[in-house]
Design a protein around this motif. Sequence first.
Motif, PDB file in Angstrom:
ATOM      1  N   PRO A 151      64.483  51.385  76.150  1.00 23.92           N
ATOM      2  CA  PRO A 151      65.924  51.377  76.111  1.00 23.92           C
ATOM      3  C   PRO A 151      66.501  52.749  76.272  1.00 23.92           C
ATOM      4  O   PRO A 151      66.014  53.791  76.247  1.00 23.92           O
ATOM      5  CB  PRO A 151      66.045  50.958  74.666  1.00 23.92           C
ATOM      6  N   ASP A 165      73.364  50.684  76.331  1.00 27.36           N
ATOM      7  CA  ASP A 165      72.727  49.496  77.103  1.00 27.36           C
ATOM      8  C   ASP A 165      71.987  49.776  78.136  1.00 27.36           C
ATOM      9  O   ASP A 165      71.808  48.849  79.139  1.00 27.36           O
ATOM     10  CB  ASP A 165      73.731  48.234  77.310  1.00 27.36           C
ATOM     11  N   GLY A 189      71.092  45.401  76.511  1.00 24.31           N
ATOM     12  CA  GLY A 189      70.008  46.483  76.769  1.00 24.31           C
ATOM     13  C   GLY A 189      69.773  47.420  75.543  1.00 24.31           C
ATOM     14  O   GLY A 189      68.352  47.818  75.447  1.00 24.31           O
ATOM     15  N   ARG A 190      70.620  47.803  74.559  1.00 26.92           N
ATOM     16  CA  ARG A 190      70.391  48.165  73.352  1.00 26.92           C
ATOM     17  C   ARG A 190      69.315  47.618  72.471  1.00 26.92           C
ATOM     18  O   ARG A 190      68.747  48.339  71.430  1.00 26.92           O
ATOM     19  CB  ARG A 190      71.664  48.530  72.709  1.00 26.92           C
ATOM     20  N   ASP A 191      69.094  46.045  72.609  1.00 27.13           N
ATOM     21  CA  ASP A 191      68.254  45.449  71.704  1.00 27.13           C
ATOM     22  C   ASP A 191      67.005  45.681  72.279  1.00 27.13           C
ATOM     23  O   ASP A 191      65.915  45.144  71.492  1.00 27.13           O
ATOM     24  CB  ASP A 191      68.843  44.223  71.828  1.00 27.13           C
ATOM     25  N   SER A 192      66.636  46.247  73.335  1.00 28.40           N
ATOM     26  CA  SER A 192      65.264  46.201  73.842  1.00 28.40           C
ATOM     27  C   SER A 192      64.604  47.438  73.026  1.00 28.40           C
ATOM     28  O   SER A 192      65.045  48.090  72.338  1.00 28.40           O
ATOM     29  CB  SER A 192      65.012  46.582  75.389  1.00 28.40           C
ATOM     30  N   GLN A 193      63.214  47.335  73.032  1.00 31.69           N
ATOM     31  CA  GLN A 193      62.207  48.221  72.258  1.00 31.69           C
ATOM     32  C   GLN A 193      61.521  49.209  73.225  1.00 31.69           C
ATOM     33  O   GLN A 193      61.308  48.999  74.322  1.00 31.69           O
ATOM     34  CB  GLN A 193      61.315  47.443  71.345  1.00 31.69           C
ATOM     35  N   VAL A 209      68.832  50.680  80.707  1.00 29.59           N
ATOM     36  CA  VAL A 209      67.310  50.207  80.728  1.00 29.59           C
ATOM     37  C   VAL A 209      66.701  51.322  81.748  1.00 29.59           C
ATOM     38  O   VAL A 209      67.114  51.489  82.726  1.00 29.59           O
ATOM     39  CB  VAL A 209      67.350  48.911  81.318  1.00 29.59           C
TER      40      VAL A 209
END
Length: 217
Positions: free
Chosen positions: A176, A180, A134-138, A182
């Motif tokens: 984000p 993590d 989740g932390r990788d989403s923008q 969403v």
Amino acid sequence: MAPPNEPKPTPNTASSSASPCLFSLRDGELTVGGGGNDGSKAAAALLTGVPGNVTLTPFAEAFDPTTKAASDAPEELARQAASNAHRGAFLGFALPAAASRAPCSVGRLPGPRRFLSVFRFKTCWSTAWAGRRGRDSQMETQWVLLEVQELAGAAGAGYVFVLPLVQGSFRSAIFPEEDDGVVICAESGSASVTATDFHRIAYVHAGDDPYRVMQEA
């Protein structure tokens, strides 16, 4: 005088009602799959720590072939929607007070689970982005395609497509959050346009072909 319109046949939804929805929201977990012919196949957890105000509505329950919108759709399109109804569901949430901008945490995507997404980085520009948690989403993510190995079959890996929707006067996007998390954010763009009910603000669809999953969704 023009001849009267002939009534259109109601699409047959028997195949969709015979199959249970692949998605489930229970005990704070959004899962997909599970069951199997021998009942031994475990479901894949997509989101954990899902808050109590988040809802899941199977597409088969939301799709009514007798409505005007369904009857106006091409018969083949309505038939395809009915036959794949068990593969999809709507994510949503409710707020205690009306708002014009409504961010809502829908849980955590702890991973590692590979995903491909598209996010808006300028008013009229979007680009692709990949990650595993989740932390990788923008910010302003417009859609997410998750790889779900637990759904793998003869065709290879399984996939889940997550698509934020437009509901009434509100558009939505994925953001984000810490740890993590969403967030799905619905906004109208006007302080005078508010709402509390966003029960169909995002759509999820599962399958074993990434191109077909996106097309069906």
